[in-house]
Motif scaffolding. Structure first.
Motif, short mmCIF file in Angstrom:
data_model
loop_
_atom_site.label_atom_id
_atom_site.label_comp_id
_atom_site.label_asym_id
_atom_site.label_seq_id
_atom_site.Cartn_x
_atom_site.Cartn_y
_atom_site.Cartn_z
N ALA A 1 74.61 45.15 39.96
CA ALA A 1 73.71 45.67 40.75
C ALA A 1 72.62 46.49 40.18
N LEU A 2 71.46 46.60 40.91
CA LEU A 2 70.26 47.34 40.47
C LEU A 2 68.85 47.76 41.38
N THR A 3 68.91 48.90 41.28
CA THR A 3 68.10 49.90 42.62
C THR A 3 66.84 49.09 42.16
N LEU A 4 66.25 49.00 42.93
CA LEU A 4 65.36 47.72 43.07
C LEU A 4 63.84 49.01 42.93
N ASP A 5 64.07 50.50 42.85
CA ASP A 5 62.60 51.89 42.21
C ASP A 5 62.09 51.34 41.36
N SER A 6 63.52 51.05 40.02
CA SER A 6 63.62 51.11 38.42
C SER A 6 63.16 50.06 38.34
N PHE A 7 63.54 48.87 39.15
CA PHE A 7 63.59 47.41 38.54
C PHE A 7 62.19 46.85 38.74
N VAL A 8 61.17 46.61 39.31
CA VAL A 8 59.62 47.30 39.38
C VAL A 8 59.10 48.09 38.59
N ALA B 1 79.97 43.78 44.10
CA ALA B 1 78.39 44.20 43.10
C ALA B 1 79.54 45.08 42.56
N ARG B 2 79.81 45.60 43.11
CA ARG B 2 80.68 47.39 43.11
C ARG B 2 81.79 46.88 42.03
N ALA B 3 82.85 45.90 41.93
CA ALA B 3 84.05 45.21 41.75
C ALA B 3 83.15 44.76 40.58
N ARG C 1 59.99 39.10 25.23
CA ARG C 1 60.30 38.51 25.76
C ARG C 1 61.28 38.76 26.80
N ILE C 2 61.19 38.11 28.29
CA ILE C 2 62.27 38.42 28.80
C ILE C 2 62.96 36.93 28.72
N TYR C 3 65.26 37.77 28.98
CA TYR C 3 65.78 36.18 29.54
C TYR C 3 66.70 36.58 30.28
N TRP C 4 66.89 35.06 30.80
CA TRP C 4 67.71 34.78 32.23
C TRP C 4 68.55 33.83 31.84
N LYS C 5 69.84 34.71 31.94
CA LYS C 5 70.70 33.41 31.38
C LYS C 5 70.89 32.54 33.10
N ALA C 6 71.43 31.07 32.55
CA ALA C 6 70.65 30.72 33.77
C ALA C 6 72.18 30.14 35.01
N ASN C 7 72.16 30.54 36.50
CA ASN C 7 73.12 30.69 37.62
C ASN C 7 73.87 32.74 37.04
N GLU C 8 73.22 33.15 36.76
CA GLU C 8 73.80 34.86 36.75
C GLU C 8 72.47 35.75 37.92
N TYR C 9 73.50 36.36 37.98
CA TYR C 9 72.20 37.08 39.17
C TYR C 9 72.87 38.76 39.41
N VAL C 10 71.65 39.47 40.20
CA VAL C 10 72.16 40.96 40.65
C VAL C 10 72.12 41.22 41.75
N GLU C 11 72.57 42.50 42.51
CA GLU C 11 72.23 42.89 43.86
C GLU C 11 70.80 43.43 43.82
N VAL C 12 69.67 43.40 44.45
CA VAL C 12 68.76 44.25 44.59
C VAL C 12 69.36 44.92 45.60
N LEU C 13 69.28 46.91 45.04
CA LEU C 13 69.97 47.43 46.00
C LEU C 13 67.97 48.40 46.68
N TYR C 14 68.17 48.45 47.77
CA TYR C 14 66.95 49.55 48.87
C TYR C 14 67.35 50.31 48.85
N ASN D 1 68.24 54.44 49.39
CA ASN D 1 70.00 54.93 48.77
C ASN D 1 71.17 54.26 49.50
N GLN D 2 71.11 52.50 49.16
CA GLN D 2 71.65 51.36 50.27
C GLN D 2 72.43 51.30 48.41
N ASN D 3 74.12 51.68 49.22
CA ASN D 3 75.33 51.76 47.87
C ASN D 3 75.36 49.70 48.41
N PRO D 4 76.40 49.22 47.13
CA PRO D 4 76.07 47.96 46.27
C PRO D 4 77.56 47.62 46.98
#
Length: 369
Positions: A56-63, A143-145, A121-134, A136-139
């Motif tokens: 998971a990642l926090t949206l503020d830092s990601f943007v 995602a926590r596991a 460059r940006i890199y993405w391994k297809a079929n791998e995702y992260v949960e976006v946290l808005y 103070n939302q908890n994962p």
């Protein structure tokens, strides 16, 4: 194709920041998926990840990273479009933040930023995702596991409790016991104590999967744990059944309600193409008549029907087997062994190896004399 990605954004550059951010975010997704249409937005907004969840990642830092990183070279169009938004005087970070909120993105491709040979460059391994946290939302528990699992990998290698190669299969398939364990552990544990308990339980799960664990180092971890194994049994994390004893350590198995086996999804084998059985009127299947005539007259290929005992098998010689051993003094072991194999084939008896036959024949000849 790049013009198709840029054109929708140019029409909304003077619109509200939320509209501009929505189109700019779609440009980034087009770059990642390498397509202009058919982006799976529904999967990114769903209740479950569309692929493998990596954390998971926090949206503020990601943007903030998306707005400042110089990691979008050609053929990616996001870097160029980001500069177009900046020229209008808008804050790219704010636009992207509003775009995420407008599209209700819950899962996003697990991108990483690489700097290799002065090429960013940006890199993405297809079929791998992260949960976006808005905010103070908890994962989510999943995602926590995943996040805790990554920390456990590092701790197992640091102590060290096992080899790195034993952890590779858990990187993609995850540790199946992690979610259930995190739900059962008491919240009163501090961060360090909680981490030790999760590491120990993960070692138990690895042992149950047949993985190697250094028991001396595991014994040290058990001594440092804030909760004894008896407490884990009360929490229904461990069962009342012991694992195999090693070096005097008593380790109980995981509770029956906690999964530990790795489940790997096997891709279905592609269907073999078959010749159509339906022919139009007047159409016939072509056959090489000469080839068929030649093959039909040939006798079937000789096929060995000899059977042998499995390796490392100790079985007493039967009287029928002993009768097949030729004790003629002027015949070699090789000649008699060939006759022995033929006799075993005709009588449908499992044959011995040449070494066992030779040793038995020598002993029988000595007893005869």
């Amino acid at each position: 194709s790049r013009i198709k990605r840029v054109f929708p954004l140019t029409e909304v550059l003077e619109a509200a920041s939320v509209i501009t951010g929505e189109e700019l975010l779609k440009v980034l997704l087009c770059d990642l998926y390498k397509m202009n249409e058919g982006i799976p937005l529904a999967g990114l907004c769903g209740s479950s990840p569309p692929g493998i969840l990596k954390g998971a990642l926090t949206l503020d830092s990601f943007v903030q990273e998306l707005a400042t990183r110089d990691s979008f070279p050609v053929p990616a169009t996001f870097g160029h479009d980001r500069r177009l938004v900046e020229r209008t005087g808008k804050d790219v970070t704010e636009c992207l933040l509003l775009g995420f909120q407008e599209l209700h993105i819950r899962y996003f491709p697990a991108v990483s930023f690489h700097d290799y040979k002065a090429a960013k460059r940006i890199y993405w391994k297809a079929n791998e995702y992260v949960e976006v946290l808005y905010g103070n939302q908890n994962p989510s528990p999943l995602a926590r596991a995943v996040t805790v699992t990554g920390d456990v990998f590092l701790e197992i290698q640091r102590r060290p409790l096992s080899y790195s190669r034993n952890l590779e299969k858990y990187r993609d398939l995850r540790m199946p016991w992690m979610e259930a364990v995190l739900r059962r552990l008491p919240s009163s544990l501090d961060k360090a104590g909680h981490f030790k308990m999760v590491t120990f339980i993960s070692c138990v799960g690895m042992l149950m999967n047949g993985d190697f664990v250094v028991y001396e180092h595991l014994k040290t971890l058990i001594a440092d744990m804030p909760l004894p194994q008896a407490k884990l049994q009360q929490l229904q994390i461990q069962s009342l059944f012991l694992l195999k004893k090693h070096y005097g350590i008593n380790i109980w198995r995981l509770h029956e309600r906690i999964p530990y086996r790795l489940i790997k999804q096997l891709s279905a084998a592609p269907a073999k193409s078959k010749q159509s059985l339906y022919l139009e009127d007047g159409e016939q299947l072509f056959k090489d008549v000469q080839a068929l005539a030649e093959t039909e007259d040939l006798p079937p290929a000789p096929r060995s029907t000899s059977r042998y005992l499995p390796a490392c098998t100790s079985l007493k010689w039967s009287s029928q087997e002993l009768a097949l051993v030729d004790l003629h003094p002027f015949k070699t072991h090789k000649e008699t062994y060939e006759n022995y194999l033929k006799s075993c084939t005709s009588f449908i008896i499992a044959a011995r190896t040449f070494g066992a036959f030779k040793q038995k024949r020598i002993k029988m000849m000595e007893n005869k004399n």
